[in-house]
Design a protein around this motif. Structure first.
Motif, PDB file in Angstrom:
ATOM      1  N   LEU A   1       0.791  -1.303   0.204  1.00 28.63           N
ATOM      2  CA  LEU A   1      -0.017  -0.114  -0.040  1.00 28.63           C
ATOM      3  C   LEU A   1       0.837   1.343   0.115  1.00 28.63           C
ATOM      4  CD1 LEU A   1      -3.206  -0.567   2.404  1.00 28.63           C
ATOM      5  CD2 LEU A   1      -3.020  -0.281  -0.178  1.00 28.63           C
TER       6      LEU A   1
ATOM      7  N   SER B   1       2.225   1.923  -3.366  1.00 24.36           N
ATOM      8  CA  SER B   1       1.072   2.022  -4.287  1.00 24.36           C
ATOM      9  C   SER B   1       0.736   3.716  -4.113  1.00 24.36           C
ATOM     10  CB  SER B   1      -0.186   1.429  -4.042  1.00 24.36           C
ATOM     11  OG  SER B   1       0.126   0.019  -4.306  1.00 24.36           O
TER      12      SER B   1
ATOM     13  N   SER C   1      -3.669  -1.049  -9.886  1.00 20.97           N
ATOM     14  CA  SER C   1      -5.063  -0.816 -10.048  1.00 20.97           C
ATOM     15  C   SER C   1      -5.617  -0.010  -8.795  1.00 20.97           C
ATOM     16  CB  SER C   1      -5.798  -2.032 -10.157  1.00 20.97           C
ATOM     17  OG  SER C   1      -5.794  -2.874  -8.955  1.00 20.97           O
ATOM     18  N   ILE C   2      -4.776  -0.236  -7.533  1.00 21.41           N
ATOM     19  CA  ILE C   2      -5.031   0.452  -6.183  1.00 21.41           C
ATOM     20  C   ILE C   2      -4.148   1.765  -6.225  1.00 21.41           C
ATOM     21  CG2 ILE C   2      -4.495   0.706  -3.700  1.00 21.41           C
ATOM     22  CD1 ILE C   2      -5.073  -2.384  -3.686  1.00 21.41           C
TER      23      ILE C   2
ATOM     24  N   ILE D   1      -6.781   3.971  -7.852  1.00 22.75           N
ATOM     25  CA  ILE D   1      -7.981   4.506  -7.019  1.00 22.75           C
ATOM     26  C   ILE D   1      -7.072   5.877  -6.280  1.00 22.75           C
ATOM     27  CG2 ILE D   1      -9.163   3.965  -5.037  1.00 22.75           C
ATOM     28  CD1 ILE D   1     -10.226   2.752  -7.364  1.00 22.75           C
TER      29      ILE D   1
ATOM     30  N   VAL E   1     -13.844   3.255  -7.338  1.00 22.36           N
ATOM     31  CA  VAL E   1     -13.564   3.030  -5.901  1.00 22.36           C
ATOM     32  C   VAL E   1     -14.461   2.071  -5.219  1.00 22.36           C
ATOM     33  CG1 VAL E   1     -13.305   4.393  -3.514  1.00 22.36           C
ATOM     34  CG2 VAL E   1     -12.591   5.360  -5.745  1.00 22.36           C
TER      35      VAL E   1
ATOM     36  N   GLN F   1     -15.061  -0.914  -6.007  1.00 20.95           N
ATOM     37  CA  GLN F   1     -14.486  -2.077  -5.872  1.00 20.95           C
ATOM     38  C   GLN F   1     -13.763  -2.457  -4.532  1.00 20.95           C
ATOM     39  OE1 GLN F   1     -12.869  -1.155  -9.835  1.00 20.95           O
ATOM     40  NE2 GLN F   1     -12.997  -3.535 -10.246  1.00 20.95           N
ATOM     41  N   TYR F   2     -13.333  -1.395  -4.252  1.00 19.51           N
ATOM     42  CA  TYR F   2     -12.353  -1.260  -3.242  1.00 19.51           C
ATOM     43  C   TYR F   2     -12.835  -1.014  -1.754  1.00 19.51           C
ATOM     44  CZ  TYR F   2      -9.137  -1.975  -6.591  1.00 19.51           C
ATOM     45  OH  TYR F   2      -8.412  -2.678  -7.843  1.00 19.51           O
TER      46      TYR F   2
ATOM     47  N   MET G   1     -11.490  -2.716   1.601  1.00 21.22           N
ATOM     48  CA  MET G   1     -10.055  -2.063   1.918  1.00 21.22           C
ATOM     49  C   MET G   1     -10.540  -0.760   2.383  1.00 21.22           C
ATOM     50  SD  MET G   1      -7.099  -1.094  -0.711  1.00 21.22           S
ATOM     51  CE  MET G   1      -7.426   0.540  -0.873  1.00 21.22           C
ATOM     52  N   LEU G   2     -11.447   0.002   1.896  1.00 20.72           N
ATOM     53  CA  LEU G   2     -11.457   1.243   2.323  1.00 20.72           C
ATOM     54  C   LEU G   2     -12.169   1.347   3.601  1.00 20.72           C
ATOM     55  CD1 LEU G   2     -12.444   3.325  -0.895  1.00 20.72           C
ATOM     56  CD2 LEU G   2     -10.197   3.238   0.279  1.00 20.72           C
TER      57      LEU G   2
END
Lengths: 227, 126
Positions: free
Chosen positions: A118, A121, A144-145, A148, B81, B83-84, B87-88
């Motif tokens: 992370l 990223s 891909s992260i 975001i 966003v 999709q995550y 994680m968030l």
């Protein structure tokens, strides 16, 4: 495919309404880039539509990003004399901003106890998506992260930017453009064009420069700082 | 110029920009360049304009359209966003702190350096 098309039309409609609202009430929290995705995500979750189905239509809009990026050549050409005149300040300040972006992202992420993938990223998060994803891959992040984080940076940047400009009384158009383009890539640049076309142009060159600088020094930086 | 004709020319110019971006992507792929095709495209179009191979009027309208609606093209990635969300939910707050603080630092660094240099230059020339 029909679902994708509906998603596309719905996106256009929501964006159009959000833009109208923002025009009559230009407050940061009404920014179309913040409100439109929130409305869309809530609707998709309620209607149980997956992002994969949404992006069949949404992709058609993302496809415009590349020609839109190339379109920056037009203001660059029109304002080339101004750019030449301010080249030194643009290069020096974008360089310091880009280095600050990588160092602060890495250290703050470490301080927040995020794990290594992370952190990596997050490092390129302030530059334009294709470069950021590329850098992320090279330094051991997850592309891909990173994409975001880039968009989150873009949204927050357009909200924080005007506040910083006001708070620190940054009124010079060169400084404003550099600040927005270095910190928040394309979305910052679009904010900069709202201020003036010169600010927007300075911002677009700063965005490109920040991308290239990050591409060049991020791998070096990562091997120096984190290992 | 009639409105319809203006619309048609604008669309045609957008198509031209599309074709350039596709060609540049192919080129970076063939040459294994690390620079994205769109950045290469900016450089190419800029050089073509500067050397007067192409005229500004040939692409200006379409380019201005694309730049005016730039935010729209970011919307689908922002929706991505979703999709995550897991994680968030776990680390969203920490990520938000990193992005906000770091963005403020970047803004102050680049903005203050730029305004200092321009001020010094203005003083010198005054």
């Amino acid at each position: 495919m029909i679902l994708g098309l509906i998603c596309l039309l719905f996106t256009l409609a929501v964006y159009w309404v959000c833009k109208k609202v923002y025009k009559s009430k230009p407050r940061v929290y009404f920014s179309p880039l913040l409100v439109t995705p929130i409305i869309l995500v809530v609707c998709l979750l309620l209607a149980k539509v997956s992002y994969t189905s949404y992006s069949q239509g949404g992709k058609l809009l993302s496809d415009f990003l590349q020609p839109a990026t190339i379109a920056f050549a037009v203001p660059l050409y029109k304002y080339f004399n101004v750019l030449k005149k301010y080249m030194v300040e643009i290069v020096v300040s974008v360089l310091s901003g880009s280095v600050a972006a990588m160092i602060s992202s890495a250290f703050l992420a470490k301080w927040m106890h995020l794990d290594a993938s992370l952190i990596n990223s997050l490092v390129p998060r302030s530059v334009t998506t294709p470069i950021a994803m590329n850098v992320s891959q090279v330094i051991g992040g997850i592309p891909s992260i990173t994409a975001i984080f880039v968009i989150i940076t873009g949204i927050l940047g357009t909200m924080i930017g005007p506040v910083i400009l006001k708070l620190f009384r940054i009124e010079n158009e060169i400084a404003r453009g550099v600040l927005l383009g270095t910190s928040a890539h394309g979305t910052g640049t679009s904010k900069a064009f709202e201020l003036s076309s010169l600010t927007g142009t300075i911002s677009s060159i700063s965005m490109i420069l920040a991308g290239l600088i990050t591409l060049g020094i991020a791998p070096l930086f990562i091997s120096l700082m984190l290992h | 110029m009639s409105k319809l004709k203006a619309l048609f020319i604008g669309i045609l110019q957008v198509v031209v920009l599309f074709l350039i971006s596709m060609a540049m992507n192919k080129l970076t792929e063939l040459l294994h360049l690390k620079i994205p095709g769109s950045i290469l495209g900016i450089v190419l179009v800029f050089i073509l304009l500067k050397t007067k191979v192409i005229k500004l009027e040939w692409i200006e309208r379409g380019a201005n359209w694309l730049l005016a609606e730039l935010l729209l093209f970011f919307i689908p990635s922002a929706v991505g966003v979703m999709q995550y969300i897991p994680m968030l939910e776990n680390e969203g707050l920490q990520i938000l702190v990193v992005v906000i603080l770091s963005t403020v630092i970047v803004m102050l660094c680049s903005g203050i350096v730029a305004s200092r240099i321009t001020k010094r230059k203005e003083k010198k020339s005054a």
